[in-house]
Motif scaffolding. Structure first.
Motif, PDB file in Angstrom:
ATOM      1  N   MET A  14       0.856  -1.195   0.000  1.00 18.61           N
ATOM      2  CA  MET A  14       0.000   0.000   0.000  1.00 18.61           C
ATOM      3  C   MET A  14       0.891   1.244   0.000  1.00 18.61           C
ATOM      4  O   MET A  14       1.959   1.265   0.607  1.00 18.61           O
ATOM      5  CB  MET A  14      -0.911   0.012   1.227  1.00 18.61           C
ATOM      6  N   ALA A  15       0.394   2.274  -0.671  1.00 18.54           N
ATOM      7  CA  ALA A  15       1.156   3.527  -0.743  1.00 18.54           C
ATOM      8  C   ALA A  15       1.139   4.236   0.605  1.00 18.54           C
ATOM      9  O   ALA A  15       0.230   4.056   1.411  1.00 18.54           O
ATOM     10  CB  ALA A  15       0.562   4.430  -1.816  1.00 18.54           C
ATOM     11  N   THR A  16       2.157   5.052   0.853  1.00 16.60           N
ATOM     12  CA  THR A  16       2.169   5.900   2.052  1.00 16.60           C
ATOM     13  C   THR A  16       1.197   7.057   1.831  1.00 16.60           C
ATOM     14  O   THR A  16       1.263   7.761   0.813  1.00 16.60           O
ATOM     15  CB  THR A  16       3.586   6.440   2.313  1.00 16.60           C
ATOM     16  N   LEU A  17       0.291   7.220   2.789  1.00 20.79           N
ATOM     17  CA  LEU A  17      -0.753   8.239   2.670  1.00 20.79           C
ATOM     18  C   LEU A  17      -0.610   9.281   3.761  1.00 20.79           C
ATOM     19  O   LEU A  17      -0.195   8.970   4.878  1.00 20.79           O
ATOM     20  CB  LEU A  17      -2.141   7.589   2.757  1.00 20.79           C
ATOM     21  N   LYS A  18      -0.967  10.509   3.446  1.00 18.56           N
ATOM     22  CA  LYS A  18      -0.949  11.595   4.428  1.00 18.56           C
ATOM     23  C   LYS A  18      -2.000  12.625   4.032  1.00 18.56           C
ATOM     24  O   LYS A  18      -2.652  12.503   2.975  1.00 18.56           O
ATOM     25  CB  LYS A  18       0.429  12.222   4.508  1.00 18.56           C
ATOM     26  N   ARG A  19      -2.158  13.638   4.852  1.00 17.83           N
ATOM     27  CA  ARG A  19      -3.171  14.662   4.563  1.00 17.83           C
ATOM     28  C   ARG A  19      -2.923  15.264   3.180  1.00 17.83           C
ATOM     29  O   ARG A  19      -1.800  15.629   2.844  1.00 17.83           O
ATOM     30  CB  ARG A  19      -3.134  15.761   5.622  1.00 17.83           C
ATOM     31  N   GLY A  20      -4.006  15.306   2.395  1.00 23.55           N
ATOM     32  CA  GLY A  20      -3.921  15.802   1.032  1.00 23.55           C
ATOM     33  C   GLY A  20      -3.918  14.690  -0.001  1.00 23.55           C
ATOM     34  O   GLY A  20      -4.189  14.950  -1.184  1.00 23.55           O
ATOM     35  N   SER A  21      -3.638  13.442   0.449  1.00 27.06           N
ATOM     36  CA  SER A  21      -3.663  12.312  -0.481  1.00 27.06           C
ATOM     37  C   SER A  21      -5.092  12.058  -0.945  1.00 27.06           C
ATOM     38  O   SER A  21      -6.059  12.331  -0.223  1.00 27.06           O
ATOM     39  CB  SER A  21      -3.103  11.050   0.180  1.00 27.06           C
ATOM     40  N   ARG A  22      -5.214  11.515  -2.170  1.00 26.89           N
ATOM     41  CA  ARG A  22      -6.530  11.208  -2.735  1.00 26.89           C
ATOM     42  C   ARG A  22      -6.484   9.872  -3.459  1.00 26.89           C
ATOM     43  O   ARG A  22      -5.409   9.413  -3.847  1.00 26.89           O
ATOM     44  CB  ARG A  22      -6.966  12.290  -3.739  1.00 26.89           C
ATOM     45  N   GLY A  23      -7.656   9.276  -3.631  1.00 25.44           N
ATOM     46  CA  GLY A  23      -7.719   8.081  -4.447  1.00 25.44           C
ATOM     47  C   GLY A  23      -8.323   6.888  -3.730  1.00 25.44           C
ATOM     48  O   GLY A  23      -8.793   6.967  -2.586  1.00 25.44           O
ATOM     49  N   LYS A  37      -9.657   5.849   0.214  1.00 29.65           N
ATOM     50  CA  LYS A  37     -11.011   5.366   0.485  1.00 29.65           C
ATOM     51  C   LYS A  37     -10.958   4.046   1.266  1.00 29.65           C
ATOM     52  O   LYS A  37     -11.739   3.820   2.208  1.00 29.65           O
ATOM     53  CB  LYS A  37     -11.768   5.177  -0.823  1.00 29.65           C
ATOM     54  N   GLU A  38     -10.013   3.166   0.888  1.00 29.81           N
ATOM     55  CA  GLU A  38      -9.839   1.907   1.616  1.00 29.81           C
ATOM     56  C   GLU A  38      -9.404   2.171   3.055  1.00 29.81           C
ATOM     57  O   GLU A  38      -9.880   1.530   3.996  1.00 29.81           O
ATOM     58  CB  GLU A  38      -8.799   1.035   0.904  1.00 29.81           C
ATOM     59  N   LEU A  39      -8.511   3.157   3.232  1.00 35.53           N
ATOM     60  CA  LEU A  39      -8.071   3.545   4.572  1.00 35.53           C
ATOM     61  C   LEU A  39      -9.249   4.019   5.414  1.00 35.53           C
ATOM     62  O   LEU A  39      -9.400   3.616   6.579  1.00 35.53           O
ATOM     63  CB  LEU A  39      -7.017   4.643   4.476  1.00 35.53           C
ATOM     64  N   GLN A  40     -10.085   4.845   4.824  1.00 35.84           N
ATOM     65  CA  GLN A  40     -11.235   5.379   5.558  1.00 35.84           C
ATOM     66  C   GLN A  40     -12.216   4.266   5.935  1.00 35.84           C
ATOM     67  O   GLN A  40     -12.743   4.245   7.053  1.00 35.84           O
ATOM     68  CB  GLN A  40     -11.921   6.452   4.703  1.00 35.84           C
ATOM     69  N   SER A  41     -12.435   3.326   5.042  1.00 36.13           N
ATOM     70  CA  SER A  41     -13.325   2.201   5.338  1.00 36.13           C
ATOM     71  C   SER A  41     -12.752   1.344   6.461  1.00 36.13           C
ATOM     72  O   SER A  41     -13.474   0.881   7.349  1.00 36.13           O
ATOM     73  CB  SER A  41     -13.538   1.347   4.083  1.00 36.13           C
ATOM     74  N   LEU A  42     -11.447   1.139   6.402  1.00 38.52           N
ATOM     75  CA  LEU A  42     -10.764   0.349   7.419  1.00 38.52           C
ATOM     76  C   LEU A  42     -10.871   1.017   8.787  1.00 38.52           C
ATOM     77  O   LEU A  42     -11.159   0.371   9.804  1.00 38.52           O
ATOM     78  CB  LEU A  42      -9.301   0.169   7.015  1.00 38.52           C
ATOM     79  N   LEU A  43     -10.659   2.330   8.826  1.00 35.61           N
ATOM     80  CA  LEU A  43     -10.781   3.070  10.089  1.00 35.61           C
ATOM     81  C   LEU A  43     -12.200   2.968  10.642  1.00 35.61           C
ATOM     82  O   LEU A  43     -12.400   2.803  11.850  1.00 35.61           O
ATOM     83  CB  LEU A  43     -10.380   4.531   9.887  1.00 35.61           C
ATOM     84  N   HIS A  44     -13.187   3.057   9.745  1.00 34.34           N
ATOM     85  CA  HIS A  44     -14.582   2.905  10.168  1.00 34.34           C
ATOM     86  C   HIS A  44     -14.796   1.536  10.816  1.00 34.34           C
ATOM     87  O   HIS A  44     -15.429   1.433  11.868  1.00 34.34           O
ATOM     88  CB  HIS A  44     -15.523   3.065   8.968  1.00 34.34           C
ATOM     89  N   ARG A  45     -14.282   0.473  10.192  1.00 32.88           N
ATOM     90  CA  ARG A  45     -14.479  -0.882  10.719  1.00 32.88           C
ATOM     91  C   ARG A  45     -13.843  -1.047  12.091  1.00 32.88           C
ATOM     92  O   ARG A  45     -14.305  -1.848  12.907  1.00 32.88           O
ATOM     93  CB  ARG A  45     -13.898  -1.927   9.752  1.00 32.88           C
ATOM     94  N   LEU A  46     -12.785  -0.283  12.331  1.00 31.06           N
ATOM     95  CA  LEU A  46     -12.079  -0.388  13.600  1.00 31.06           C
ATOM     96  C   LEU A  46     -12.638   0.544  14.666  1.00 31.06           C
ATOM     97  O   LEU A  46     -12.099   0.627  15.767  1.00 31.06           O
ATOM     98  CB  LEU A  46     -10.581  -0.120  13.397  1.00 31.06           C
ATOM     99  N   ASP A  97     -14.724   9.155   1.184  1.00 29.82           N
ATOM    100  CA  ASP A  97     -14.783   9.814  -0.124  1.00 29.82           C
ATOM    101  C   ASP A  97     -13.460   9.788  -0.871  1.00 29.82           C
ATOM    102  O   ASP A  97     -13.337  10.358  -1.967  1.00 29.82           O
ATOM    103  CB  ASP A  97     -15.233  11.270   0.044  1.00 29.82           C
ATOM    104  N   GLY A  98     -12.434   9.154  -0.289  1.00 27.02           N
ATOM    105  CA  GLY A  98     -11.146   9.084  -0.966  1.00 27.02           C
ATOM    106  C   GLY A  98     -10.295  10.327  -0.809  1.00 27.02           C
ATOM    107  O   GLY A  98      -9.259  10.456  -1.468  1.00 27.02           O
ATOM    108  N   ILE A  99     -10.691  11.228   0.085  1.00 26.83           N
ATOM    109  CA  ILE A  99      -9.931  12.460   0.302  1.00 26.83           C
ATOM    110  C   ILE A  99      -9.396  12.459   1.737  1.00 26.83           C
ATOM    111  O   ILE A  99     -10.164  12.398   2.693  1.00 26.83           O
ATOM    112  CB  ILE A  99     -10.807  13.710   0.064  1.00 26.83           C
ATOM    113  N   PHE A 100      -8.079  12.521   1.895  1.00 28.48           N
ATOM    114  CA  PHE A 100      -7.423  12.499   3.200  1.00 28.48           C
ATOM    115  C   PHE A 100      -7.467  13.914   3.782  1.00 28.48           C
ATOM    116  O   PHE A 100      -6.548  14.711   3.617  1.00 28.48           O
ATOM    117  CB  PHE A 100      -5.969  12.030   3.035  1.00 28.48           C
ATOM    118  N   GLY A 101      -8.592  14.196   4.489  1.00 30.49           N
ATOM    119  CA  GLY A 101      -8.777  15.516   5.056  1.00 30.49           C
ATOM    120  C   GLY A 101      -8.507  15.536   6.552  1.00 30.49           C
ATOM    121  O   GLY A 101      -7.909  14.599   7.118  1.00 30.49           O
TER     122      GLY A 101
END
Length: 440
Positions: free
Chosen positions: A1-10, A14-23, A31-35
């Motif tokens: 997986m790519a390294t993600l930080k604030r401002g990342s998109r794609g 979105k997978e990161l956000q779903s994963l955080l929700h599950r946890l 929405d795929g936007i690292f805000g």
């Protein structure tokens, strides 16, 4: 997986956000936007997981996220929930639920809050039975050992009752604790409480030698088991008169008939001895042959080779236990023999008239550290050390996981039913690893 930080998109965001929700975290809409919300959720997860709080999802954070996601499910707190009730609902130990939710205060959960529920693992398949005695004077600590290792135990025997000379059964402090009963039943652990005669020869002799009182006592045991739906009873009548050797077996035979009629087990705890007599009257009074015929299981107290009133020395030397089991298997069916194994120690002041004091494993270690004295390791005899306090020399012997292991090797050598631990709450935590290694 790519390294993600604030401002990342794609898609990976979105997978990161779903994963955080599950946890159980809130990164906002997937929405795929690292805000900002996603950043805050990442930092909260890193904090709860003991990671660097940089808000960057690199290899280490990805690994932690995926590891937790694979081993957990999400639960939403409902009205009336407590940590303990949730643990019971999912057949978990309280400690494992707390460990899975480091950012949650167990005393301040709220309706709608999300929690991580560890996916339960199957119980380890052990080739031997494992039980534990719970002393009433250390009940909270002993119960914690069970909660931390529920997969280890097939049965528990709380030290809850005493027989009086009248045949009555009295309760000790903490007896019939519903939290222990509920937890054990949820975990599929049998409850077989212990009745003692308080080491009184006279007390139990009065019961055994009066047919009316003896039958009254049998009836009281049956009534007790029915009232609490216990799985059986552990008869721990010690220090009998040698003259009561035969009548004790008759009592057990009568009790066995009564318990079999209601589908309950009779467990009998006996003194350890390497021959028919042993080295004192109490061990001679326990007739292994007769007791083995009457009981569903016989627990041999494989400890106190040296005891509080003796000179200092090993509590359960392996060569002595070897001789005890060698004799036991000639008189009792192997499938009924359970070895009582110790977890504790003694601290003996080396002064005339002084007796040893029972201690726990943790107390032994802290005492050795406090007085800066080396511990002599001895696998076959047990660790020990000497220290001086207030001008008095003390000698300490105790049990750790290393000296516990040879006792389990002997259980395997003689192919007996299993072990019962005396006592829970005093042990080296590593003994549970030894049990799994020895009995799987």
């Amino acid at each position: 997986m790519a390294t993600l930080k604030r401002g990342s998109r794609g898609a990976e965001v979105k997978e990161l956000q779903s994963l955080l929700h599950r946890l159980g975290y809130n990164p906002g809409t997937a929405d795929g936007i690292f805000g900002l919300k996603t950043l805050q959720a990442v930092i909260q997860f890193q904090n709860d997981s003991g990671l660097s709080l940089d808000g960057v999802v690199g290899p280490i954070t990805w690994q932690a996220l995926q590891s937790k996601d694979q081993g957990y499910q999400i639960y939403t707190v409902q009205s009336g929930d407590t940590f303990y009730k949730i643990a019971l609902k999912f057949n978990l130990s309280l400690s494992s639920l707390i460990a899975a939710n480091p950012g949650v205060n167990p005393n301040q959960i709220r309706i709608g809050q999300q929690m991580l529920i560890p996916k339960t693992q199957p119980k380890p398949v052990l080739i031997r039975s494992v039980g534990g005695w719970i002393p009433y004077w250390l009940q909270t600590q002993a119960f914690r050992s069970v909660q931390n290792h529920p997969d280890m135990f097939q049965n528990l025997s709380p030290f809850w009752y005493e027989v009086k000379a009248s045949g009555e059964i009295i309760k000790y402090p903490g007896a019939e604790d519903n939290s222990i009963l509920s937890f054990a039943r949820t975990q599929g652990i049998k409850i077989i409480p212990l009745i003692t005669n308080a080491f009184s020869s006279e007390q139990i002799s009065a019961v055994l030698n009066d047919p009316i009182i003896r039958q009254y006592h049998v009836n009281n045991i049956v009534k007790l088991l029915r009232q609490f739906n216990y799985d059986g009873i552990d008869i721990n009548y010690e220090n009998l008169f040698v003259s009561d050797r035969e009548i004790f077996v008759i009592f057990l035979q009568e009790l066995k008939i009564a318990l079999a009629a209601i589908g309950k087990q009779l467990i009998v705890t006996v003194h350890a001895k390497p021959d028919p007599f042993g080295d004192w009257s109490g061990s001679e009074a326990h007739d292994y042959l007769g007791i083995g015929q009457a009981g569903d299981a016989v627990r041999i107290m494989g400890y106190d080779f040296h005891w509080s009133g003796s000179e200092p020395g090993p509590i359960a030397p392996a060569d002595w236990i070897d001789r005890v089991l060698a004799y036991a298997v000639t008189t009792i069916p192997k499938s009924k023999i359970v070895l009582g194994v110790p977890t504790y120690g003694y601290d003996w002041p080396l002064e005339l008239g002084q007796v040893g004091r029972g201690i726990t494993y943790s107390y032994a270690l802290s005492t050795a550290r406090r007085y800066n004295t080396p511990i002599i390791e001895d696998i076959q005899q047990g660790p020990h050390f000497i220290y001086r306090a207030n001008e008095v020399v003390h000698e300490v012997w105790f049990i750790d996981a290393t000296s516990f292991a040879p006792l389990l090797d002997l259980v395997n050598k003689y192919d007996i039913k299993g072990i019962v631990i005396w006592y829970l709450g005093a042990e080296d935590p590593k003994i549970y690893d030894v049990i799994q290694t020895s009995f799987r």
